[in-house]
Design a protein around this motif. Structure first.
Motif, PDB file in Angstrom:
ATOM      1  N   PRO A  33       0.803  -1.218   0.000  1.00  0.00           N
ATOM      2  CA  PRO A  33       0.000   0.000   0.000  1.00  0.00           C
ATOM      3  C   PRO A  33       0.839   1.273   0.000  1.00  0.00           C
ATOM      4  O   PRO A  33       1.979   1.272   0.469  1.00  0.00           O
ATOM      5  CB  PRO A  33      -0.792  -0.119   1.308  1.00  0.00           C
ATOM      6  CG  PRO A  33       0.077  -0.930   2.200  1.00  0.00           C
ATOM      7  CD  PRO A  33       0.791  -1.902   1.312  1.00  0.00           C
ATOM      8  N   ASN A  34       0.245   2.334  -0.499  1.00  0.00           N
ATOM      9  CA  ASN A  34       0.895   3.645  -0.487  1.00  0.00           C
ATOM     10  C   ASN A  34       0.344   4.486   0.643  1.00  0.00           C
ATOM     11  O   ASN A  34      -0.128   5.594   0.438  1.00  0.00           O
ATOM     12  CB  ASN A  34       0.662   4.370  -1.820  1.00  0.00           C
ATOM     13  CG  ASN A  34       1.355   3.694  -2.967  1.00  0.00           C
ATOM     14  OD1 ASN A  34       2.493   3.256  -2.845  1.00  0.00           O
ATOM     15  ND2 ASN A  34       0.672   3.588  -4.097  1.00  0.00           N
ATOM     16  N   GLY A  35       0.382   3.930   1.835  1.00  0.00           N
ATOM     17  CA  GLY A  35      -0.165   4.644   2.973  1.00  0.00           C
ATOM     18  C   GLY A  35       0.889   4.916   4.029  1.00  0.00           C
ATOM     19  O   GLY A  35       2.072   5.047   3.730  1.00  0.00           O
ATOM     20  N   VAL A  36       0.447   4.977   5.250  1.00  0.00           N
ATOM     21  CA  VAL A  36       1.333   5.216   6.385  1.00  0.00           C
ATOM     22  C   VAL A  36       1.956   3.894   6.799  1.00  0.00           C
ATOM     23  O   VAL A  36       1.238   2.908   6.998  1.00  0.00           O
ATOM     24  CB  VAL A  36       0.548   5.833   7.561  1.00  0.00           C
ATOM     25  CG1 VAL A  36       1.470   6.038   8.764  1.00  0.00           C
ATOM     26  CG2 VAL A  36      -0.113   7.132   7.130  1.00  0.00           C
ATOM     27  N   TRP A  37       3.274   3.884   6.984  1.00  0.00           N
ATOM     28  CA  TRP A  37       3.998   2.674   7.384  1.00  0.00           C
ATOM     29  C   TRP A  37       4.628   2.873   8.758  1.00  0.00           C
ATOM     30  O   TRP A  37       5.130   3.948   9.064  1.00  0.00           O
ATOM     31  CB  TRP A  37       5.108   2.367   6.385  1.00  0.00           C
ATOM     32  CG  TRP A  37       4.623   1.768   5.107  1.00  0.00           C
ATOM     33  CD1 TRP A  37       4.119   2.431   4.024  1.00  0.00           C
ATOM     34  CD2 TRP A  37       4.588   0.374   4.780  1.00  0.00           C
ATOM     35  NE1 TRP A  37       3.778   1.527   3.036  1.00  0.00           N
ATOM     36  CE2 TRP A  37       4.051   0.255   3.471  1.00  0.00           C
ATOM     37  CE3 TRP A  37       4.959  -0.795   5.446  1.00  0.00           C
ATOM     38  CZ2 TRP A  37       3.869  -0.967   2.832  1.00  0.00           C
ATOM     39  CZ3 TRP A  37       4.789  -2.013   4.805  1.00  0.00           C
ATOM     40  CH2 TRP A  37       4.244  -2.094   3.514  1.00  0.00           C
ATOM     41  N   GLY A  38       4.617   1.804   9.535  1.00  0.00           N
ATOM     42  CA  GLY A  38       5.363   1.804  10.779  1.00  0.00           C
ATOM     43  C   GLY A  38       6.816   1.477  10.509  1.00  0.00           C
ATOM     44  O   GLY A  38       7.212   1.154   9.391  1.00  0.00           O
ATOM     45  N   GLN A  39       7.629   1.498  11.572  1.00  0.00           N
ATOM     46  CA  GLN A  39       9.071   1.344  11.406  1.00  0.00           C
ATOM     47  C   GLN A  39       9.530  -0.112  11.373  1.00  0.00           C
ATOM     48  O   GLN A  39      10.661  -0.377  11.028  1.00  0.00           O
ATOM     49  CB  GLN A  39       9.815   2.062  12.549  1.00  0.00           C
ATOM     50  CG  GLN A  39       9.971   1.272  13.837  1.00  0.00           C
ATOM     51  CD  GLN A  39       8.666   1.093  14.612  1.00  0.00           C
ATOM     52  OE1 GLN A  39       7.609   1.534  14.211  1.00  0.00           O
ATOM     53  NE2 GLN A  39       8.767   0.422  15.757  1.00  0.00           N
ATOM     54  N   GLY A  40       8.674  -1.046  11.704  1.00  0.00           N
ATOM     55  CA  GLY A  40       9.037  -2.455  11.665  1.00  0.00           C
ATOM     56  C   GLY A  40       9.518  -2.989  12.993  1.00  0.00           C
ATOM     57  O   GLY A  40      10.112  -2.267  13.802  1.00  0.00           O
ATOM     58  N   THR A  41       9.258  -4.263  13.216  1.00  0.00           N
ATOM     59  CA  THR A  41       9.751  -4.954  14.406  1.00  0.00           C
ATOM     60  C   THR A  41      10.282  -6.315  13.970  1.00  0.00           C
ATOM     61  O   THR A  41       9.664  -7.003  13.160  1.00  0.00           O
ATOM     62  CB  THR A  41       8.637  -5.076  15.470  1.00  0.00           C
ATOM     63  OG1 THR A  41       9.168  -5.642  16.668  1.00  0.00           O
ATOM     64  CG2 THR A  41       7.452  -5.905  14.986  1.00  0.00           C
ATOM     65  N   LEU A  42      11.450  -6.683  14.477  1.00  0.00           N
ATOM     66  CA  LEU A  42      12.138  -7.893  14.024  1.00  0.00           C
ATOM     67  C   LEU A  42      11.648  -9.119  14.774  1.00  0.00           C
ATOM     68  O   LEU A  42      11.636  -9.142  16.015  1.00  0.00           O
ATOM     69  CB  LEU A  42      13.642  -7.736  14.231  1.00  0.00           C
ATOM     70  CG  LEU A  42      14.519  -8.945  13.880  1.00  0.00           C
ATOM     71  CD1 LEU A  42      14.401  -9.291  12.402  1.00  0.00           C
ATOM     72  CD2 LEU A  42      15.968  -8.669  14.269  1.00  0.00           C
ATOM     73  N   VAL A  43      11.266 -10.127  14.015  1.00  0.00           N
ATOM     74  CA  VAL A  43      10.898 -11.427  14.570  1.00  0.00           C
ATOM     75  C   VAL A  43      11.937 -12.446  14.111  1.00  0.00           C
ATOM     76  O   VAL A  43      12.176 -12.594  12.914  1.00  0.00           O
ATOM     77  CB  VAL A  43       9.500 -11.849  14.094  1.00  0.00           C
ATOM     78  CG1 VAL A  43       9.196 -13.284  14.524  1.00  0.00           C
ATOM     79  CG2 VAL A  43       8.440 -10.892  14.638  1.00  0.00           C
ATOM     80  N   THR A  44      12.541 -13.124  15.059  1.00  0.00           N
ATOM     81  CA  THR A  44      13.534 -14.150  14.754  1.00  0.00           C
ATOM     82  C   THR A  44      13.069 -15.463  15.364  1.00  0.00           C
ATOM     83  O   THR A  44      12.837 -15.547  16.574  1.00  0.00           O
ATOM     84  CB  THR A  44      14.910 -13.772  15.319  1.00  0.00           C
ATOM     85  OG1 THR A  44      15.320 -12.505  14.800  1.00  0.00           O
ATOM     86  CG2 THR A  44      15.948 -14.829  14.931  1.00  0.00           C
ATOM     87  N   VAL A  45      12.905 -16.466  14.503  1.00  0.00           N
ATOM     88  CA  VAL A  45      12.484 -17.787  14.963  1.00  0.00           C
ATOM     89  C   VAL A  45      13.667 -18.727  14.816  1.00  0.00           C
ATOM     90  O   VAL A  45      14.089 -19.066  13.708  1.00  0.00           O
ATOM     91  CB  VAL A  45      11.283 -18.304  14.152  1.00  0.00           C
ATOM     92  CG1 VAL A  45      10.801 -19.630  14.741  1.00  0.00           C
ATOM     93  CG2 VAL A  45      10.157 -17.274  14.148  1.00  0.00           C
ATOM     94  N   SER A  46      14.204 -19.126  15.946  1.00  0.00           N
ATOM     95  CA  SER A  46      15.417 -19.937  15.923  1.00  0.00           C
ATOM     96  C   SER A  46      15.552 -20.679  17.243  1.00  0.00           C
ATOM     97  O   SER A  46      15.154 -20.181  18.299  1.00  0.00           O
ATOM     98  CB  SER A  46      16.637 -19.047  15.702  1.00  0.00           C
ATOM     99  OG  SER A  46      17.835 -19.801  15.792  1.00  0.00           O
ATOM    100  N   SER A  47      16.146 -21.867  17.166  1.00  0.00           N
ATOM    101  CA  SER A  47      16.430 -22.623  18.372  1.00  0.00           C
ATOM    102  C   SER A  47      17.849 -22.342  18.857  1.00  0.00           C
ATOM    103  O   SER A  47      18.266 -22.876  19.871  1.00  0.00           O
ATOM    104  CB  SER A  47      16.235 -24.121  18.113  1.00  0.00           C
ATOM    105  OG  SER A  47      17.028 -24.534  17.029  1.00  0.00           O
TER     106      SER A  47
END
Length: 119
Positions: free
Chosen positions: A105-119
């Motif tokens: 989309p060409n709208g308002v974007w947040g800054q992002g949050t990192l998700v890491t899935v790892s053992s």
């Protein structure tokens, strides 16, 4: 006008995370909000979206594992992620959206949050 994503972190495969997207400076009630993600070396893609009246949409690879919801009183949209897999590792962004997950989309974007899935 701002969206702020939070809730990311390190989780083991099979684990659970809840992401939050907090809106400020505009009336979030009137907007659809989507969650998008970008994995290392890959293009940004849509995962899920909720319209202003609560209808929900999910990418096929998300169905059954992710749940999107909203609390307009708290100006927050949530993404609950269950049974996480290593391939879910990505930066997750929220954005205002018309809920067409086939395009960004060409709208308002947040800054992002990192998700890491790892053992």
């Amino acid at each position: 006008v701002q969206l702020q994503a939070s809730g990311g972190g390190l989780v083991q495969p099979g684990g659970y995370l809840r992401l939050s997207c907090l809106a400020s400076g505009f009336a979030m009630d009137y907007f659809g909000i989507g969650w998008f993600r970008q994995a290392p070396g890959k293009e940004r893609e849509g995962t899920s979206c909720i319209t202003n009246d609560g209808a929900t949409y999910y990418a096929d690879f998300m169905k059954g594992r992710f749940t999107i919801s909203r609390d307009n009183a708290k100006k927050t949209v949530y993404l609950q992620m269950y049974s996480l897999k290593p391939e879910d590792t990505a930066i997750y962004y929220c954005a205002t959206s018309d809920c067409d997950l086939s395009r960004l989309p060409n709208g308002v974007w947040g800054q992002g949050t990192l998700v890491t899935v790892s053992s």
